[in-house]
Design a protein around this motif. Structure first.
Motif, PDB file in Angstrom:
ATOM      1  N   MET A   1      13.321  17.149  14.749  1.00  0.00           N
ATOM      2  CA  MET A   1      14.245  16.726  13.732  1.00  0.00           C
ATOM      3  C   MET A   1      15.485  16.155  14.417  1.00  0.00           C
ATOM      4  SD  MET A   1      15.532  18.450  10.274  1.00  0.00           S
ATOM      5  CE  MET A   1      16.210  20.007  10.589  1.00  0.00           C
ATOM      6  N   ASP A   2      15.952  15.002  13.928  1.00  0.00           N
ATOM      7  CA  ASP A   2      17.139  14.365  14.485  1.00  0.00           C
ATOM      8  C   ASP A   2      18.396  15.006  13.923  1.00  0.00           C
ATOM      9  OD1 ASP A   2      15.643  12.551  15.934  1.00  0.00           O
ATOM     10  OD2 ASP A   2      15.622  11.092  14.303  1.00  0.00           O
ATOM     11  N   ARG A   3      19.368  15.187  14.812  1.00  0.00           N
ATOM     12  CA  ARG A   3      20.670  15.679  14.378  1.00  0.00           C
ATOM     13  C   ARG A   3      21.427  14.552  13.703  1.00  0.00           C
ATOM     14  NH1 ARG A   3      24.149  18.572  18.873  1.00  0.00           N
ATOM     15  NH2 ARG A   3      25.124  16.566  18.545  1.00  0.00           N
ATOM     16  N   PRO A   4      22.180  14.842  12.634  1.00  0.00           N
ATOM     17  CA  PRO A   4      23.011  13.795  12.028  1.00  0.00           C
ATOM     18  C   PRO A   4      24.026  13.271  13.039  1.00  0.00           C
ATOM     19  CG  PRO A   4      22.863  15.692  10.581  1.00  0.00           C
ATOM     20  CD  PRO A   4      22.249  16.095  11.895  1.00  0.00           C
ATOM     21  N   ALA A   5      24.377  12.012  12.893  1.00  0.00           N
ATOM     22  CA  ALA A   5      25.388  11.391  13.737  1.00  0.00           C
ATOM     23  C   ALA A   5      26.594  11.054  12.867  1.00  0.00           C
ATOM     24  CB  ALA A   5      24.826  10.115  14.367  1.00  0.00           C
ATOM     25  N   ASN A  48      33.751  18.740  15.350  1.00  0.00           N
ATOM     26  CA  ASN A  48      33.435  17.509  16.092  1.00  0.00           C
ATOM     27  C   ASN A  48      33.532  16.251  15.239  1.00  0.00           C
ATOM     28  OD1 ASN A  48      32.989  18.941  18.498  1.00  0.00           O
ATOM     29  ND2 ASN A  48      30.871  19.362  17.897  1.00  0.00           N
ATOM     30  N   PHE A  50      32.843  15.948  11.979  1.00  0.00           N
ATOM     31  CA  PHE A  50      31.971  15.912  10.805  1.00  0.00           C
ATOM     32  C   PHE A  50      32.683  16.365   9.530  1.00  0.00           C
ATOM     33  CE2 PHE A  50      28.636  15.771  13.987  1.00  0.00           C
ATOM     34  CZ  PHE A  50      27.767  14.849  13.423  1.00  0.00           C
ATOM     35  N   THR A  73      33.377  15.525   3.842  1.00  0.00           N
ATOM     36  CA  THR A  73      32.358  15.176   4.825  1.00  0.00           C
ATOM     37  C   THR A  73      31.582  13.990   4.274  1.00  0.00           C
ATOM     38  OG1 THR A  73      30.623  16.048   6.275  1.00  0.00           O
ATOM     39  CG2 THR A  73      30.580  16.788   3.966  1.00  0.00           C
ATOM     40  N   PRO A  76      24.605  12.608   4.964  1.00  0.00           N
ATOM     41  CA  PRO A  76      23.841  11.791   5.908  1.00  0.00           C
ATOM     42  C   PRO A  76      22.715  11.006   5.248  1.00  0.00           C
ATOM     43  CG  PRO A  76      23.360  14.117   6.246  1.00  0.00           C
ATOM     44  CD  PRO A  76      24.456  14.031   5.226  1.00  0.00           C
TER      45      PRO A  76
END
Length: 155
Positions: A1-5, A48, A50, A73, A76
């Motif tokens: 699973m990709d982390r949100p950017a 960070n 977000f 926030t 995504p």
């Protein structure tokens, strides 16, 4: 699973970072009479970049105060800006306000069982305006609720 950017919506929130103070004109509501007020807002990035956290304190001429702790926030999945608000009236957020940027203005809409609030926040260098229009109960049209103008005191 990709982390949100971090997204452009996250980056846009940086325009709020700092301390702000100003005046507000409030319409009458079920919770308080119409009144001018003074307010202070503190915006800080967290997690960070977000999250943008806002601490808010409003003081009315009668000595009463209204406090808020708000979290902004970005979704995504949709790119929308989300706003979760907690305040001293004690209504927990049923869901976040959702919105988007149009030029320099962030427009968010919050729907609850009490009604609908439409917020327009426009940061412009060292000035910030916040306008709220509401539809309460059986109202069919939006009416003005808050008109606020703040000046940045610190970045």
């Amino acid at each position: 699973m990709d982390r949100p950017a971090l997204s452009p919506a996250h980056d846009a929130l940086k325009a709020f970072v700092g301390d702000w103070t100003g005046t507000e004109e409030l319409a009458a509501s079920p919770w308080a009479p119409a009144s001018p007020a003074r307010a202070d807002c503190e915006y800080r990035l967290a997690l960070n970049g977000f999250i943008l956290i806002q601490h808010y304190r409003q003081r009315r001429e009668d000595g009463s105060e209204f406090l808020g702790h708000n979290v902004f926030t970005a979704d995504p999945g949709t790119g929308e800006t989300l706003w979760y608000g907690f305040d001293s009236y004690g209504f927990p957020p049923e869901s976040p306000a959702r919105g988007h940027w149009t030029g320099p203005t962030l427009t968010l809409e919050k729907k609850t069982t009490r009604g609908v609030a439409r917020h327009r926040l426009t940061p412009d260098a060292d000035r910030l305006s916040h306008e709220i229009d509401v539809k309460l109960g059986e109202d069919r049209e939006f009416g003005p609720f808050l008109r606020a103008r703040y000046t940045r005191t610190e970045r």
